[in-house]
Structure formats: structure tokens, C-alpha cells
Motif scaffolding. Structure first.
Motif, short mmCIF file in Angstrom:
data_model
loop_
_atom_site.label_atom_id
_atom_site.label_comp_id
_atom_site.label_asym_id
_atom_site.label_seq_id
_atom_site.Cartn_x
_atom_site.Cartn_y
_atom_site.Cartn_z
N PRO A 126 4.63 2.88 -5.65
CA PRO A 126 4.06 4.17 -5.18
C PRO A 126 4.25 5.31 -5.83
N THR A 173 2.28 7.40 -1.76
CA THR A 173 1.22 6.67 -1.17
C THR A 173 1.14 5.48 -2.30
N LYS A 174 0.20 4.74 -1.88
CA LYS A 174 -0.22 3.48 -2.68
C LYS A 174 -1.58 3.26 -2.28
N ASN A 186 -0.34 1.76 6.69
CA ASN A 186 1.17 2.30 6.13
C ASN A 186 1.80 1.06 5.69
N ILE A 187 2.71 1.31 4.89
CA ILE A 187 3.57 0.20 4.36
C ILE A 187 5.07 0.60 5.09
N SER A 230 3.70 5.14 2.37
CA SER A 230 4.66 4.33 1.62
C SER A 230 5.99 4.72 1.50
N ILE A 258 9.40 -0.06 -2.21
CA ILE A 258 8.99 -1.13 -1.22
C ILE A 258 9.93 -2.31 -1.33
N HIS A 287 9.65 -5.09 3.85
CA HIS A 287 8.45 -4.26 4.32
C HIS A 287 7.19 -4.95 4.39
N ALA A 332 2.69 -4.55 4.94
CA ALA A 332 1.70 -3.40 5.10
C ALA A 332 0.85 -3.65 6.39
#
Length: 150
Positions: free
Chosen positions: A60, A68-69, A89-90, A121, A125, A129, A131
Motif C-alpha cells: 500500500p 491505500t491499494k 477496505n483491507i 489499507s 498487510i 488481514h 479484503a
């Protein structure tokens, strides 16, 4: 006859210009034929069939103060026009709509052919986690699904 002192620029300017032309052709080829990672598993959510595709395998990035991703979500079944709002969202759990509505991060946007999203995100990660996709239709019904992150 005047004596002319050649500088480094005078010696290599034509070669540098030729290199710039070759590089522009290379980047044009890359933009015409992009390569994306493999699509994730297609899932049914209510009457929508959704397939997320990450734009790249990079971690991210920081955008407007939050990580963000980028993803593309393809809807193969169901009408996108029936969705009032949708967020991606992650994390360990989906964020509630009350928190997601406070900003513009993570909201799906695009057309019926594909919805782009800058998913909210964490900085890193983790394997735990997931998505999360949260959809609300015009009747106020909320649907939530998740994907394991490969």
C-alpha cells in the motif's frame, strides 16, 4: 574562421534525444499492453457476482494521509446502478458504514464495466488481514463479503 569550443552537451545532445525517443516508445508499449496480477476468486454477494483484481503487487502507498491499494472490481451479474454506495477496505474486520462515509477513501467509482477503488489499507498487510467489500443498495440493505489476500 571562428574557433568553436565543444561542450559535453554539444557532443551528446543528439544521442540523448535519440534515447528519449526510444524510451517514449517503450513506455507507450507498456501503457498499451499493461500486465495485471491474477484476478481473485469470484464471489456472489446478494445478486451481484464480483471479481476483484489488484492493479499491482506493490505494498500500500500513502495517499492523502492514509494508506491505500488500488483495485478493479468487475460485476458480471447484477446492476451497478442498484448500488447506493460501496466501500472496499483491507483489515481484520470491515469498517462500519458510519466511519466509511466520513471521507472519500475506499469508495467504488466507475461504470457498469468496472468499478475502481482506492482501498483503505493498513501500512503493512498481514496474513490475518482480509479484503472487505461493503455494499448498500437504495433500500438501505447492507451486504458484506471478504476475500483472503493471496
Amino acid at each position: 574562421m571562428a574557433k568553436y569550443n565543444h561542450t559535453v552537451w554539444d557532443r551528446y545532445k543528439y544521442k540523448i534525444n535519440g534515447l528519449l525517443l526510444i524510451l517514449s516508445c517503450y513506455f507507450l508499449y507498456q501503457s498499451i499492453f499493461p500486465q495485471f496480477p491474477d484476478a481473485w476468486k469470484t464471489q456472489m454477494l446478494a445478486h451481484y457476482e464480483i471479481t476483484p483484481v489488484p492493479y499491482n503487487l506493490d505494498p500500500p502507498y500513502l495517499h492523502d494521509g492514509s494508506y491505500t491499494k488500488d483495485f478493479l472490481l468487475s460485476f458480471s451479474k447484477g446492476q451497478v446502478s442498484e448500488i447506493r454506495q460501496a466501500y472496499f477496505n483491507i483489515g481484520i474486520a470491515p469498517l462500519p458504514l458510519e466511519i466509511l462515509q466520513q471521507g472519500d477513501a475506499g469508495i467504488l467509482h466507475g461504470s457498469q464495466h468496472g468499478q475502481e477503488v482506492h482501498a483503505i489499507s493498513p501500512k503493512q498487510i498481514e496474513p490475518t488481514h482480509k479484503a472487505w467489500l461493503t455494499i448498500e443498495n437504495w433500500q438501505g440493505e447492507q451486504y458484506v463479503t471478504s476475500w483472503d489476500i493471496p
